[in-house]
Enzyme design. Structure first.
Site, PDB file in Angstrom:
ATOM      1  N   ASP A  45      27.500  54.821  22.669  1.00 20.93           N
ATOM      2  CA  ASP A  45      26.290  54.864  21.849  1.00 20.93           C
ATOM      3  C   ASP A  45      25.808  56.297  21.633  1.00 20.93           C
ATOM      4  O   ASP A  45      25.253  56.625  20.585  1.00 20.93           O
ATOM      5  CB  ASP A  45      25.186  54.037  22.495  1.00 20.93           C
ATOM      6  CG  ASP A  45      25.379  52.537  22.277  1.00 20.93           C
ATOM      7  OD1 ASP A  45      26.154  52.165  21.385  1.00 20.93           O
ATOM      8  OD2 ASP A  45      24.749  51.745  23.007  1.00 20.93           O
ATOM      9  N   LYS A 165      12.761  50.411  27.635  1.00 20.06           N
ATOM     10  CA  LYS A 165      12.873  49.256  28.529  1.00 20.06           C
ATOM     11  C   LYS A 165      12.738  49.675  29.989  1.00 20.06           C
ATOM     12  O   LYS A 165      12.155  48.946  30.799  1.00 20.06           O
ATOM     13  CB  LYS A 165      14.217  48.544  28.308  1.00 20.06           C
ATOM     14  CG  LYS A 165      14.393  47.285  29.161  1.00 20.06           C
ATOM     15  CD  LYS A 165      15.715  46.614  28.874  1.00 20.06           C
ATOM     16  CE  LYS A 165      15.848  45.354  29.730  1.00 20.06           C
ATOM     17  NZ  LYS A 165      15.812  45.623  31.175  1.00 20.06           N
TER      18      LYS A 165
END
Length: 265
Positions: A45, A165
């Protein structure tokens, strides 16, 4: 179709890139590193984030596709051993794409120094090097709270699964055209109070973080670290631009969340 490849410099990524280039040339798919129609990232990513920032000036003309050399990530749909299937899909299927929201970041300075603009795919954070950060948080030009703590994080829906998160933010589906503001270790007692909860801001609204005057702030935009003197404020909103991912085989968002944080079927 013209294709560009962005890869990291790990040994496996280099090998995968060489193989992918051979397959593309064999199938007469043009390689163009400057004006591609499709950008393929090879790595993880982080590599796709680098590809996004490299081609962020052409978002209306380019789509992205990720090949992961480890496990599947949130922005990568293909594995390194699926290259032949990937290339065949480029030849056979009509290209479709799915788009995700981006974060518009504007940094303003004291004096006559011009503003700086950035786009973020994941998030932007504001921190202070050695002391408690004190900042006034404005939502749609109205003072919401005075924040004291380690910092603030502002994330896109897809970026909500990243740093956001880990500091207690909610995971947002990318079809929600909004961004999220989360506190990093806020100071709350009888004297100083903040909301203490992440908040989701609609695309019709904006947030401005006005900072106390100091020269030790660190601003991040995805993987970019921005050290600047005389920062006055940072302005956040949902960007007019969106990122497009080629959806030859685009994985459902909640499947990615389950695979990353719960289990793999």
């Amino acid at each position: 179709m013209k294709v560009a490849i962005v890869h990291n410099h790990e040994h496996k990524s280099n090998e995968v890139t060489r193989h992918l280039l051979l397959l593309l040339k064999k199938n007469k798919i043009e390689i163009d590193d400057h004006q591609p129609d499709l950008v393929i990232s090879v790595g993880g990513d982080g590599t796709l984030l680098s590809a996004f920032h490299r081609f962020s000036h052409r978002l209306d003309e380019v789509s992205f596709l990720g090949v992961h050399t480890g496990h599947l990530g949130f922005y990568t749909d293909w594995r390194d051993y699926e290259l032949e299937e990937l290339v065949q899909s480029l030849l056979v299927h009509q290209e479709k794409s799915i788009s995700y929201p981006l974060l518009d970041v504007k940094i303003s300075f004291h004096g006559n120094k011009p503003d700086k603009h950035f786009l973020a795919l994941n998030e932007s954070t504001i921190k202070r090097a050695n002391r408690t950060m004190v900042a006034d948080v404005f939502i749609k030009d109205e003072l919401f709270e005075r924040f004291r703590g380690d910092g603030l994080s502002v994330s896109t829906p897809t970026g909500s699964t990243a740093y956001n998160k880990s500091i207690g933010g909610a995971v947002l589906h990318p079809s929600i055209n909004a961004f999220q503001l989360a506190e990093i270790a806020s100071l709350n007692n009888r004297v100083f109070r903040t909301l203490g909860s992440p908040i989701v801001i609609a695309h019709t609204e904006w947030v401005e973080i006005k900072l106390q005057e100091s020269n030790d702030y660190l601003i991040t935009v995805d993987q970019l670290d921005i050290y600047q003197d005389d920062i006055k404020s940072i302005y956040y909103r949902i960007a007019d631009e969106r990122i497009h991912f080629a959806s030859y085989r685009h994985m459902h968002f909640w499947h990615r969340v389950k695979d990353a944080f719960i289990s793999e079927d």
